[in-house]
Design a protein around this motif. Structure first.
Motif, PDB file in Angstrom:
ATOM      1  N   LEU A  97      36.201  17.312  68.737  1.00  0.00           N
ATOM      2  CA  LEU A  97      37.040  16.218  67.645  1.00  0.00           C
ATOM      3  C   LEU A  97      38.434  16.934  67.090  1.00  0.00           C
ATOM      4  CD1 LEU A  97      37.024  13.570  66.071  1.00  0.00           C
ATOM      5  CD2 LEU A  97      35.481  14.684  64.408  1.00  0.00           C
ATOM      6  N   ALA A  98      38.225  18.496  66.800  1.00  0.00           N
ATOM      7  CA  ALA A  98      39.316  18.790  66.125  1.00  0.00           C
ATOM      8  C   ALA A  98      40.403  19.005  67.288  1.00  0.00           C
ATOM      9  CB  ALA A  98      39.180  20.225  65.809  1.00  0.00           C
ATOM     10  N   LEU A  99      40.176  19.240  68.473  1.00  0.00           N
ATOM     11  CA  LEU A  99      41.186  19.163  69.764  1.00  0.00           C
ATOM     12  C   LEU A  99      41.895  18.042  69.901  1.00  0.00           C
ATOM     13  CD1 LEU A  99      39.456  21.624  72.053  1.00  0.00           C
ATOM     14  CD2 LEU A  99      41.183  22.280  70.495  1.00  0.00           C
ATOM     15  N   VAL A 100      41.185  17.031  70.027  1.00  0.00           N
ATOM     16  CA  VAL A 100      41.559  15.489  70.103  1.00  0.00           C
ATOM     17  C   VAL A 100      42.484  15.404  69.049  1.00  0.00           C
ATOM     18  CG1 VAL A 100      41.152  13.156  70.535  1.00  0.00           C
ATOM     19  CG2 VAL A 100      39.778  14.916  71.537  1.00  0.00           C
ATOM     20  N   THR A 101      42.240  15.348  67.599  1.00  0.00           N
ATOM     21  CA  THR A 101      42.994  14.736  66.554  1.00  0.00           C
ATOM     22  C   THR A 101      44.227  15.943  66.664  1.00  0.00           C
ATOM     23  OG1 THR A 101      41.626  16.451  65.337  1.00  0.00           O
ATOM     24  CG2 THR A 101      41.010  13.809  65.240  1.00  0.00           C
ATOM     25  N   ALA A 102      44.249  17.066  66.727  1.00  0.00           N
ATOM     26  CA  ALA A 102      45.217  17.765  66.830  1.00  0.00           C
ATOM     27  C   ALA A 102      46.194  17.605  68.044  1.00  0.00           C
ATOM     28  CB  ALA A 102      44.842  19.164  66.867  1.00  0.00           C
ATOM     29  N   TRP A 103      45.822  17.220  69.173  1.00  0.00           N
ATOM     30  CA  TRP A 103      46.562  16.631  70.163  1.00  0.00           C
ATOM     31  C   TRP A 103      47.483  15.526  69.870  1.00  0.00           C
ATOM     32  CZ3 TRP A 103      45.518  12.940  74.166  1.00  0.00           C
ATOM     33  CH2 TRP A 103      46.515  12.925  75.299  1.00  0.00           C
ATOM     34  N   LEU A 104      46.779  14.631  69.288  1.00  0.00           N
ATOM     35  CA  LEU A 104      47.038  13.075  69.101  1.00  0.00           C
ATOM     36  C   LEU A 104      47.984  13.012  67.865  1.00  0.00           C
ATOM     37  CD1 LEU A 104      44.175  10.985  69.799  1.00  0.00           C
ATOM     38  CD2 LEU A 104      46.008  11.286  71.224  1.00  0.00           C
ATOM     39  N   MET A 105      47.709  13.957  66.719  1.00  0.00           N
ATOM     40  CA  MET A 105      48.273  13.668  65.242  1.00  0.00           C
ATOM     41  C   MET A 105      48.781  15.012  64.733  1.00  0.00           C
ATOM     42  SD  MET A 105      45.251  11.294  63.808  1.00  0.00           S
ATOM     43  CE  MET A 105      46.316  10.764  62.076  1.00  0.00           C
ATOM     44  N   THR A 108      47.653  17.583  60.244  1.00  0.00           N
ATOM     45  CA  THR A 108      48.104  16.787  59.388  1.00  0.00           C
ATOM     46  C   THR A 108      46.943  16.373  58.400  1.00  0.00           C
ATOM     47  OG1 THR A 108      48.246  14.740  60.479  1.00  0.00           O
ATOM     48  CG2 THR A 108      50.176  16.091  60.364  1.00  0.00           C
ATOM     49  N   ALA A 109      47.277  15.977  57.220  1.00  0.00           N
ATOM     50  CA  ALA A 109      46.521  15.189  56.555  1.00  0.00           C
ATOM     51  C   ALA A 109      46.023  13.773  57.007  1.00  0.00           C
ATOM     52  CB  ALA A 109      46.974  14.700  55.025  1.00  0.00           C
ATOM     53  N   GLY A 110      46.485  13.348  57.928  1.00  0.00           N
ATOM     54  CA  GLY A 110      46.005  12.238  58.691  1.00  0.00           C
ATOM     55  C   GLY A 110      44.807  12.497  59.733  1.00  0.00           C
ATOM     56  N   SER A 111      45.037  13.818  60.119  1.00  0.00           N
ATOM     57  CA  SER A 111      44.036  14.372  61.166  1.00  0.00           C
ATOM     58  C   SER A 111      42.728  14.439  60.250  1.00  0.00           C
ATOM     59  CB  SER A 111      44.492  15.566  61.715  1.00  0.00           C
ATOM     60  OG  SER A 111      45.658  15.434  62.418  1.00  0.00           O
ATOM     61  N   VAL A 112      42.910  15.158  59.142  1.00  0.00           N
ATOM     62  CA  VAL A 112      41.735  15.446  58.314  1.00  0.00           C
ATOM     63  C   VAL A 112      40.982  14.061  57.936  1.00  0.00           C
ATOM     64  CG1 VAL A 112      40.795  16.328  56.153  1.00  0.00           C
ATOM     65  CG2 VAL A 112      42.541  17.449  57.481  1.00  0.00           C
ATOM     66  N   ALA A 113      41.873  12.994  57.567  1.00  0.00           N
ATOM     67  CA  ALA A 113      41.123  11.691  57.352  1.00  0.00           C
ATOM     68  C   ALA A 113      40.701  11.278  58.558  1.00  0.00           C
ATOM     69  CB  ALA A 113      42.261  10.825  56.612  1.00  0.00           C
ATOM     70  N   ALA A 114      41.063  11.300  59.661  1.00  0.00           N
ATOM     71  CA  ALA A 114      40.512  10.673  61.003  1.00  0.00           C
ATOM     72  C   ALA A 114      39.360  11.349  61.162  1.00  0.00           C
ATOM     73  CB  ALA A 114      41.879  10.825  62.010  1.00  0.00           C
ATOM     74  N   LEU A 142      40.464  22.324  63.062  1.00  0.00           N
ATOM     75  CA  LEU A 142      41.861  22.071  62.822  1.00  0.00           C
ATOM     76  C   LEU A 142      42.873  23.027  62.207  1.00  0.00           C
ATOM     77  CD1 LEU A 142      43.741  19.461  63.369  1.00  0.00           C
ATOM     78  CD2 LEU A 142      42.836  18.602  61.243  1.00  0.00           C
ATOM     79  N   ALA A 143      42.221  23.543  60.985  1.00  0.00           N
ATOM     80  CA  ALA A 143      42.905  24.550  60.109  1.00  0.00           C
ATOM     81  C   ALA A 143      43.401  25.740  61.183  1.00  0.00           C
ATOM     82  CB  ALA A 143      42.144  24.942  59.088  1.00  0.00           C
ATOM     83  N   ALA A 144      42.527  26.335  62.009  1.00  0.00           N
ATOM     84  CA  ALA A 144      42.568  27.345  62.809  1.00  0.00           C
ATOM     85  C   ALA A 144      43.884  27.032  63.911  1.00  0.00           C
ATOM     86  CB  ALA A 144      41.342  27.902  63.570  1.00  0.00           C
ATOM     87  N   THR A 145      43.932  25.905  64.229  1.00  0.00           N
ATOM     88  CA  THR A 145      44.997  25.695  65.216  1.00  0.00           C
ATOM     89  C   THR A 145      46.487  25.999  64.715  1.00  0.00           C
ATOM     90  OG1 THR A 145      45.200  23.262  64.431  1.00  0.00           O
ATOM     91  CG2 THR A 145      43.525  24.028  66.349  1.00  0.00           C
ATOM     92  N   THR A 146      46.535  25.895  63.412  1.00  0.00           N
ATOM     93  CA  THR A 146      47.790  26.219  62.846  1.00  0.00           C
ATOM     94  C   THR A 146      48.332  27.855  62.945  1.00  0.00           C
ATOM     95  OG1 THR A 146      46.978  26.640  60.684  1.00  0.00           O
ATOM     96  CG2 THR A 146      47.520  24.239  61.144  1.00  0.00           C
TER      97      THR A 146
END
Length: 385
Positions: A97-105, A108-114, A142-146
């Motif tokens: 889920l984190a990889l998909v949201t990071a790739w699409l969005m 960001t805060a929108g990724s966390v909400a998603a 998701l935080a680690a990807t930064t």
């Protein structure tokens, strides 16, 4: 509590047969359990560290060690496997889920909400813990990807999987837990409590204390439901501890070692005991005096209750597997029931010939006799192959 000596219930001697003996040694079982948990934890931690540290970033396999400790100390081998599967699946789902949201969005805060919407709202409602674990894993990833390449997120997942495997192996091979002592004690305690109440009701009827103690007996009978629920939970946990357990290789031991059949018999006995107590309490405070039970019947029924209590308690007495089954208490109960039924037939005959007026409590006699006969039938059925 790891194990105990197999001590079949007398009432199941014929049905269960020779199940085998549990290793002796009830003394200091609490300390032995703590020592076993400590040894398993140490072994699991060392194996996880030694196996994962060489290829972990900066040699820090903390996630693998933590997972191994959790799985190695799961209450049963079966539980360690199922928990491991759930844990690994949840982490992989969160990572995906984190990889998909990071790739699409992006991060960001929108990724966390998603992530929150998908993991918490869309997921199955019954698996609340799994949904939260998926969401938390996804947010952390998701935080680690930064700060790290996306490919580096696979290392925590592999560490989790490795630690889970190590923990399961240790839990299964190093003193895998059994809960047969707890199952024994709960079933024995339930039988003794019901037997004691039956004997108390019998003594009370003999001492002409029906009106004074009937409601106390009813409350005691209702309180037995707590013992029943506790015994059911202990037997369930003992059954689960036998699943996939290398210490239990014999099919007969898996089937009969936790006294599940004995518990089911006692559950039926509980219904009869509660029914007897309820009928006596209702009759003791019935405003219709012609419905009150006659003392001649109560004296005979008191003897049946005392013998029923002895038979139920004897059902829970431990004994060696090789000794012969002693059915004397049950035979005495059967004789007491036959004597009461003979009295019942005599009274019926006298009423039929017009010698006696039909008593208003006749239906209550029938209810009480039905309950005690069913109690005996339950015990007899448990003793039938």
């Amino acid at each position: 509590m790891q194990d105990s000596t197999i001590r079949p219930l007398r009432g199941l001697a014929t049905a269960a047969g020779a199940v085998g003996a549990r290793p002796a040694g009830r003394a200091d079982t609490g300390r032995a359990a703590y020592a076993a948990h400590g040894a398993k934890s140490l072994i699991a931690a060392l194996l996880a560290w030694g196996g994962v540290a060489p290829w972990s970033p900066e040699g820090r396999p903390y996630l693998a060690v933590a997972t191994a400790l959790i799985m190695a100390n799961a209450p049963t081998v079966y539980r360690s496997v199922t928990k491991a599967v759930q844990n690994v699946v949840a982490r992989l789902a969160g990572l995906t889920l984190a990889l998909v949201t990071a790739w699409l969005m992006g991060s960001t805060a929108g990724s966390v909400a998603a992530i929150a919407v998908i993991a918490v709202v869309v997921g199955p409602r019954r698996a609340v813990d799994d949904r939260l674990q998926v969401a938390s894993t996804a947010v952390i990833a998701l935080a680690a990807t930064t700060a790290a390449p996306v490919g580096g997120l696979l290392i925590p997942a592999v560490q989790t999987l490795t630690g889970a495997v190590v923990g399961i192996v240790v839990n299964a091979l190093v003193l895998p837990p059994l809960y047969l002592d707890e199952s024994d004690s709960a079933v024995y305690g339930l039988a003794r409590a019901m037997g004691t109440l039956l004997r108390e009701m019998g003594s009370g009827l003999t001492e002409r204390q029906l009106a004074a103690r009937a409601h106390t007996w009813l409350h005691q009978a209702r309180d037995l439901e707590k013992d029943l629920m506790d015994a059911e939970e202990q037997v369930r946990q003992a059954d689960e501890s036998l699943r996939w357990n290398p210490r239990c290789t014999a099919h007969a031991r898996r089937k009969d070692g936790t006294y599940g059949e004995a518990f089911r018999t006692l559950r039926g006995v509980f219904l009869q005991v509660r029914g007897i107590a309820r009928t006596l309490a209702d009759n003791a405070h019935d405003d219709h005096t012609d419905h009150h039970l006659g003392q001649q019947f109560l004296d005979q029924y008191a003897e049946a209750l005392r013998l029923a209590g002895t038979a139920v308690e004897e059902f829970a007495e431990p004994r060696p597997v090789t000794s012969s089954s002693d059915t004397a208490p049950r035979e005495r109960l059967r004789g007491a029931i036959d004597g009461t039924l003979t009295w019942h037939d005599t009274m019926t005959d006298l009423i039929g010939r017009g010698t006696l007026t039909k008593p208003g409590a006749w239906h209550i006699y029938g209810s009480l006799m039905t309950d005690v006969e069913r109690l005996l039938l339950d015990l007899d059925h448990a003793n039938t192959p």
